[in-house]
Design an enzyme around this catalytic site. Structure first.
Site, mmCIF file in Angstrom:
data_model
loop_
_atom_site.group_PDB
_atom_site.id
_atom_site.type_symbol
_atom_site.label_atom_id
_atom_site.label_comp_id
_atom_site.label_asym_id
_atom_site.label_seq_id
_atom_site.Cartn_x
_atom_site.Cartn_y
_atom_site.Cartn_z
ATOM 1 N N CYS A 172 -41.673 12.242 28.895
ATOM 2 C CA CYS A 172 -40.032 12.506 28.678
ATOM 3 C C CYS A 172 -39.651 11.275 28.661
ATOM 4 O O CYS A 172 -39.760 10.330 29.496
ATOM 5 C CB CYS A 172 -39.828 13.468 29.991
ATOM 6 S SG CYS A 172 -37.992 13.844 29.875
ATOM 7 N N ARG A 219 -47.320 15.729 29.774
ATOM 8 C CA ARG A 219 -46.222 15.771 29.177
ATOM 9 C C ARG A 219 -45.607 14.430 29.406
ATOM 10 O O ARG A 219 -45.971 13.360 30.353
ATOM 11 C CB ARG A 219 -45.160 16.592 30.044
ATOM 12 C CG ARG A 219 -43.660 16.409 29.468
ATOM 13 C CD ARG A 219 -42.634 17.333 30.514
ATOM 14 N NE ARG A 219 -42.125 16.620 31.623
ATOM 15 C CZ ARG A 219 -41.112 16.839 32.195
ATOM 16 N NH1 ARG A 219 -40.776 18.137 32.370
ATOM 17 N NH2 ARG A 219 -40.696 16.008 33.180
#
Length: 118
Positions: A94, A92
């Site tokens: 972000c 991920r």
């Protein structure tokens, strides 16, 4: 599933990958009320529904890119993001952004790996 906000395809297959375009907290074409928590929960449901149209699930997701308009929301966002994936943890990124379409406070793009024909 809600109609996309722009001229793009919400989900596509590219070989063994399924790419879900950036999703926000839309339900029946309307932004959900309730701020970050409601938007994050609905966004994850939207991703799950789009994956299902391609025969994939959240456990097939290998990478997400998450956009937040306020990094002060990071901890609360993480709680609801993690809940949607259970024990599965895709790679991920972000990042904070100044603004998102429809005044969303969160948007998430997802890549899943699901070999074609399985």
């Amino acid at each position: 599933m809600s109609k996309p906000l722009g001229p793009y395809t919400p989900v596509v297959r590219a070989g063994d990958f399924i790419i879900v375009s950036g999703q926000g907290g839309l339900l029946d074409g309307t932004k959900v009320n309730g701020g970050l928590v409601a938007e994050t929960q609905q966004t994850m449901k939207n991703i799950e529904a789009l994956l299902a149209t391609m025969g994939a699930s959240m456990s097939d997701v290998v990478k997400t890119t998450c956009f937040l308009t306020d990094m002060e929301d990071y901890t609360v966002f993480n709680e609801h993001y993690v809940a949607a994936f259970g024990n599965h943890r895709p790679s991920r990124s972000c990042v904070a952004v100044a603004e998102l379409p429809a005044n969303f406070v969160v948007e998430i793009e997802a890549w899943a790996y699901k070999p074609a024909g399985r």
